[in-house]
Design an enzyme around this catalytic site. Structure first.
Site, PDB file in Angstrom:
ATOM      1  N   ASP A 266       0.845  -1.189   0.000  1.00  0.00           N
ATOM      2  CA  ASP A 266       0.000   0.000   0.000  1.00  0.00           C
ATOM      3  C   ASP A 266       0.883   1.243   0.000  1.00  0.00           C
ATOM      4  O   ASP A 266       1.798   1.352   0.820  1.00  0.00           O
ATOM      5  CB  ASP A 266      -0.882  -0.027   1.258  1.00  0.00           C
ATOM      6  CG  ASP A 266      -2.047   0.896   1.138  1.00  0.00           C
ATOM      7  OD1 ASP A 266      -3.130   0.430   0.761  1.00  0.00           O
ATOM      8  OD2 ASP A 266      -1.869   2.111   1.407  1.00  0.00           O
ATOM      9  N   ASN A 274      -2.031  12.742  -3.737  1.00  0.00           N
ATOM     10  CA  ASN A 274      -2.983  13.208  -4.759  1.00  0.00           C
ATOM     11  C   ASN A 274      -3.441  14.631  -4.474  1.00  0.00           C
ATOM     12  O   ASN A 274      -3.533  15.461  -5.369  1.00  0.00           O
ATOM     13  CB  ASN A 274      -4.208  12.295  -4.785  1.00  0.00           C
ATOM     14  CG  ASN A 274      -4.073  11.207  -5.830  1.00  0.00           C
ATOM     15  OD1 ASN A 274      -3.306  11.348  -6.765  1.00  0.00           O
ATOM     16  ND2 ASN A 274      -4.807  10.136  -5.665  1.00  0.00           N
ATOM     17  N   HIS A 279      -4.047  14.603  -9.454  1.00  0.00           N
ATOM     18  CA  HIS A 279      -4.273  13.206  -9.811  1.00  0.00           C
ATOM     19  C   HIS A 279      -3.335  12.708 -10.904  1.00  0.00           C
ATOM     20  O   HIS A 279      -2.980  11.540 -10.933  1.00  0.00           O
ATOM     21  CB  HIS A 279      -5.730  12.985 -10.200  1.00  0.00           C
ATOM     22  CG  HIS A 279      -6.605  12.907  -8.989  1.00  0.00           C
ATOM     23  ND1 HIS A 279      -7.140  14.028  -8.399  1.00  0.00           N
ATOM     24  CD2 HIS A 279      -6.975  11.860  -8.238  1.00  0.00           C
ATOM     25  CE1 HIS A 279      -7.818  13.665  -7.331  1.00  0.00           C
ATOM     26  NE2 HIS A 279      -7.747  12.350  -7.215  1.00  0.00           N
ATOM     27  N   ASP A 283      -1.165   9.459 -10.639  1.00  0.00           N
ATOM     28  CA  ASP A 283      -1.127   8.345 -11.598  1.00  0.00           C
ATOM     29  C   ASP A 283       0.317   8.020 -11.954  1.00  0.00           C
ATOM     30  O   ASP A 283       0.714   6.860 -12.015  1.00  0.00           O
ATOM     31  CB  ASP A 283      -1.884   8.722 -12.886  1.00  0.00           C
ATOM     32  CG  ASP A 283      -3.386   8.686 -12.665  1.00  0.00           C
ATOM     33  OD1 ASP A 283      -3.798   8.263 -11.563  1.00  0.00           O
ATOM     34  OD2 ASP A 283      -4.135   9.083 -13.574  1.00  0.00           O
ATOM     35  N   TYR A 300      12.319 -12.971  -8.739  1.00  0.00           N
ATOM     36  CA  TYR A 300      11.752 -14.000  -7.865  1.00  0.00           C
ATOM     37  C   TYR A 300      10.737 -14.859  -8.615  1.00  0.00           C
ATOM     38  O   TYR A 300      10.082 -15.711  -8.034  1.00  0.00           O
ATOM     39  CB  TYR A 300      11.058 -13.354  -6.660  1.00  0.00           C
ATOM     40  CG  TYR A 300      11.995 -12.529  -5.822  1.00  0.00           C
ATOM     41  CD1 TYR A 300      12.848 -13.141  -4.904  1.00  0.00           C
ATOM     42  CD2 TYR A 300      12.037 -11.144  -5.948  1.00  0.00           C
ATOM     43  CE1 TYR A 300      13.709 -12.387  -4.132  1.00  0.00           C
ATOM     44  CE2 TYR A 300      12.905 -10.378  -5.185  1.00  0.00           C
ATOM     45  CZ  TYR A 300      13.738 -11.002  -4.277  1.00  0.00           C
ATOM     46  OH  TYR A 300      14.593 -10.265  -3.514  1.00  0.00           O
ATOM     47  N   GLU A 310      -4.419   2.381  -4.529  1.00  0.00           N
ATOM     48  CA  GLU A 310      -2.960   2.474  -4.389  1.00  0.00           C
ATOM     49  C   GLU A 310      -2.398   1.169  -3.830  1.00  0.00           C
ATOM     50  O   GLU A 310      -1.349   1.147  -3.221  1.00  0.00           O
ATOM     51  CB  GLU A 310      -2.592   3.665  -3.502  1.00  0.00           C
ATOM     52  CG  GLU A 310      -2.912   3.522  -2.026  1.00  0.00           C
ATOM     53  CD  GLU A 310      -4.257   4.117  -1.641  1.00  0.00           C
ATOM     54  OE1 GLU A 310      -5.198   4.069  -2.465  1.00  0.00           O
ATOM     55  OE2 GLU A 310      -4.353   4.616  -0.514  1.00  0.00           O
TER      56      GLU A 310
END
Ligand code: C2E
Ligand code: MG
Ligand code: MG
Length: 663
Positions: A266, A274, A279, A283, A300, A310
């Site tokens: 997160d 934002n 915005h 992005d 991996y 997010e």
């Protein structure tokens, strides 16, 4: 390329041979090659079988030259078959095979005609001549020759016939009738041949168009499928696709025991990002993070997807949980190393970071697929609670993430209905008047067997599951009904979680409770603690101003324990600031005392009333007086007690007042 080909075919169909595209023609030739080759070889074998059988007719109709005609028949047949079979074995081009067949056909006719014309059975031969037409039909209709080859070979047959007709002593009417018949036959079969070729080409074009359309539809289908599984912003797999992958990982784990880890990521304070940068920048930030993570995960051999807003998810097959934790930590440092500016976050960090929660497969009876995500989610929650920009691995023995917390979540759902939840009240004393001016409502929860669950355990679970919303409303209603409606206490402070403040309609529900219980808003104070949801949403500010309009006081709880307290002080006009008890308890050292003094000065200068929590001793009480604190709370004043003890006190006070009045 496919598009151009489709267009070409469409043009071809429309223009019907008017303009022939070389490329399509070439394709037609290539596609028909095998079929024509087969038809030519098989046709030759069949034609020769019939041709040789006609030897019997030679014997019957022209016995005098039959030996020659039959010899010619065999010579032509054997030669033609030998040539075509060699061509077939040596993989000659179809055109050559067809040319050999056409040559065999013409030689078959001429080879027979030359000796046959010498016969003394003139009348029989004149009947026999009619069979020459069959060679023309063979060239035009029996074989699948290209149009030009058909015309040339049937034309040669026609010419040979006319030469024979000229040499053969026949009547004029026979010549007219036979000549007309041959010409008609040539014209007719050539025309049919032309039509057949045209038809075959049309069928090919239609089939090609259908094939191209089918391919295009398949491609479109694949593209749509790809689109429906891809996150349009980052290009990573979307939730749907990654959920499918998760099912695969899970079934491998269940069937063959291939263990794996699920990692939830997160972006910290993304809403703030934002708000500050817009915005578009938001992005771009997500794209940067997504690219860096997907690059890192490659080593991996894991899968990565965007799980929502997010939030990202990584799945990786690993043998130990330590390996998963290593990946989780590498994720944190990968994003940190990007050093994307995020100046306005309030925790002193000025770059974009992520909080990471990981879970590893573990054997549990009846475990479901969602379990691992749930566990990773709980680990993520702890990572956020641990100050963010860190990774946590789900630990089943940790009470916050254990099954016990699962039980608590279930318990909270039935808590109100089953009377498992109650309120106790702790007095708050005014230092100047020495009177209990208010009480703080503290929630208590007991299990079905009566064991109590500490708030430090159940409040975070209630916040995480959203149960706090209903419990919070219940608490306010209970406070109003138990203590305020009958004036047992002047003011009650209620702890309110930022999650409640963020929920639309919270202020309205409080207004409804006040209306129903007939309690004035000024009798309530709401204590807000900097919890997990530390970002000061505009919704929270709006809700606070609505609550103030109702007359409710807003207090800042546990001041000094979180890192957002100062900015909250700037944003919200708190009535009272409650200084966390840890500062008072540190006062035994001179530096601790100085620290408390500094905090008091800071809060006082901002014009808020000050309440110090955790006053337990006479010395601490004296210190509070010395510092000129407004209100105190702690075991020295009184421990949390059920409503009934405050109701009784009020009754006692009323009684003594009545006695005093009557005396
Ligand atoms: P808080 O709001 O800071 O509540 C004060 C806590 O300190 C209470 O613990 C109280 O029993 C304890 N305490 C009071 N005086 C003293 C003292 O002199 N010494 C010591 N050592 N402790 C003292 P409790 O009841 O366990 O509550 C813990 C926290 O749980 C509360 O901290 C509050 O943040 C949360 N909480 C409790 N009830 C509610 C509620 O109804 N809603 C929400 N959202 N949170 C609640
Ligand atoms: Mg409190
Ligand atoms: Mg407190």
């Amino acid at each position: 390329m496919t598009q151009t080909m489709a267009d070409m075919v469409e043009d071809e169909v429309l223009q019907q041979f008017e303009e022939t595209s070389l490329e399509v023609r070439e394709l037609y030739r290539e596609e028909g090659e095998q079929a024509r080759r087969k038809a030519a070889r098989q046709g030759l074998w069949l034609a020769i079988a019939v041709y040789l059988q006609f030897s019997v007719i030679d014997i019957l109709l022209i016995p005098d030259v039959a030996a020659y005609t039959i010899a010619a028949r065999f010579a032509v047949s054997v030669t033609a078959l030998a040539v075509v079979e060699i061509q077939h074995r040596m993989n000659f081009r179809t055109e050559s095979v067809e040319l050999a067949c056409a040559a065999a056909l013409v030689s078959g006719y001429v080879g027979w005609l030359v000796p046959a014309i010498m016969t003394g059975y003139a009348q029989n031969f004149s009947y026999f001549m009619i069979f020459g037409a069959i060679f023309m039909m063979g060239a035009n209709l029996f074989f699948r020759f290209q149009f030009l080859l058909s015309i040339v070979s049937s034309g040669i047959v026609l010419m040979a016939f006319f030469v024979a007709l000229y040499l053969f002593p026949a009547t004029g009417s026979y010549q007219i009738a036979m000549g007309t018949f041959y010409v008609s036959c040539f014209t007719f079969t050539s025309y049919v041949n032309w039509k057949l070729n045209e038809e075959r080409y049309n069928v090919f074009l239609n089939a090609l168009e259908a094939k191209i359309q089918h391919n295009e539809a398949t491609e479109r289908g694949k593209a749509l499928l790809r689109l429906s599984r891809t996150d349009p912003l980052t290009g990573l797999e979307n939730r749907r696709a990654i959920d499918e992958k998760l099912r695969d990982y899970w079934s491998d784990w269940q069937k063959v025991g291939t263990s794996f880890g699920a990692i939830l990521i997160d972006v910290d304070f993304f809403k703030k990002f934002n708000d500050c940068y817009g915005h578009q920048e938001g992005d771009r930030c997500l794209i940067h993070v997504a690219n860096a993570l997907s690059e890192m995960i490659k080593q991996y051999n894991g899968s990565i997807g965007r799980y929502g807003g997010e939030e990202f998810i990584v799945l990786a097959r690993m043998e130990t949980k330590e390996q998963i934790l290593n990946i989780a930590e590498a994720i944190c440092s990968t994003v940190e190393n990007l050093a994307l500016t995020h100046e306005l976050r309030r925790d002193g960090v000025s770059i974009v970071t992520v909080s990471v929660g990981a879970a590893f497969t573990r054997t549990q009876t009846g475990a479901k697929l969602e379990k691992i995500i749930h566990e990773a989610d709980r680990a993520l929650y702890l990572a956020k609670a641990g100050g963010r920009n860190c990774a946590r691995l789900f630990d089943p023995t940790d009470p916050q993430s254990s099954d016990e917390s699962e039980n608590i979540a279930a318990l909270l759902k039935i808590a109100i209905g089953q009377n498992l939840v109650s309120l106790v009240y702790q007095p708050i004393q005014d230092v100047k008047s020495d009177r209990v001016e208010a009480v703080e409502a503290l929630m208590r929860l007991k299990m079905l067997d009566g064991t109590s669950v500490p708030p430090s355990l159940f409040i975070p679970v209630a916040e995480r599951t959203g149960a706090i919303l209903e419990l919070g409303r219940w608490a306010i209603r209970t406070v109003c009904a138990e203590l305020l409606a009958d004036d047992h206490v002047r003011v009650v402070s209620v702890n309110v979680s930022p999650i409640q403040l963020k929920t639309p309609g919270f202020a309205t529900s409080v207004a409804t409770i006040l209306g129903e219980t007939g309690v004035a808003g000024s009798r309530l104070a709401f204590e807000i603690t900097e919890g997990l949801e530390m970002e000061m949403h505009s919704d929270i500010l709006r809700c606070i101003s609505d609550l103030k309009l109702l007359g409710i006081k807003i207090w800042l709880d546990d001041f000094g324990t979180g890192f957002a307290g100062l900015s909250w002080l700037r944003l919200i006009d708190f009535d009272t600031v409650k200084i966390d008890r840890s500062f008072l308890h540190d006062c035994s050292s001179p530096s601790g005392k100085a620290m408390l003094q500094d905090i008091i000065t800071l809060v006082r200068n901002r014009g808020h009333k000050i309440l110090v929590e955790g006053v337990e001793t006479d010395e601490q009480m004296a210190l509070m007086r010395e510092f000129g604190i407004d209100k105190i709370q702690g075991f020295h004043v009184g421990r949390p007690a059920p409503a009934v003890s405050f109701q009784a006190k009020r009754a006692m006070r009323k009684r003594s007042f009545a006695v005093l009045k009557s005396a």
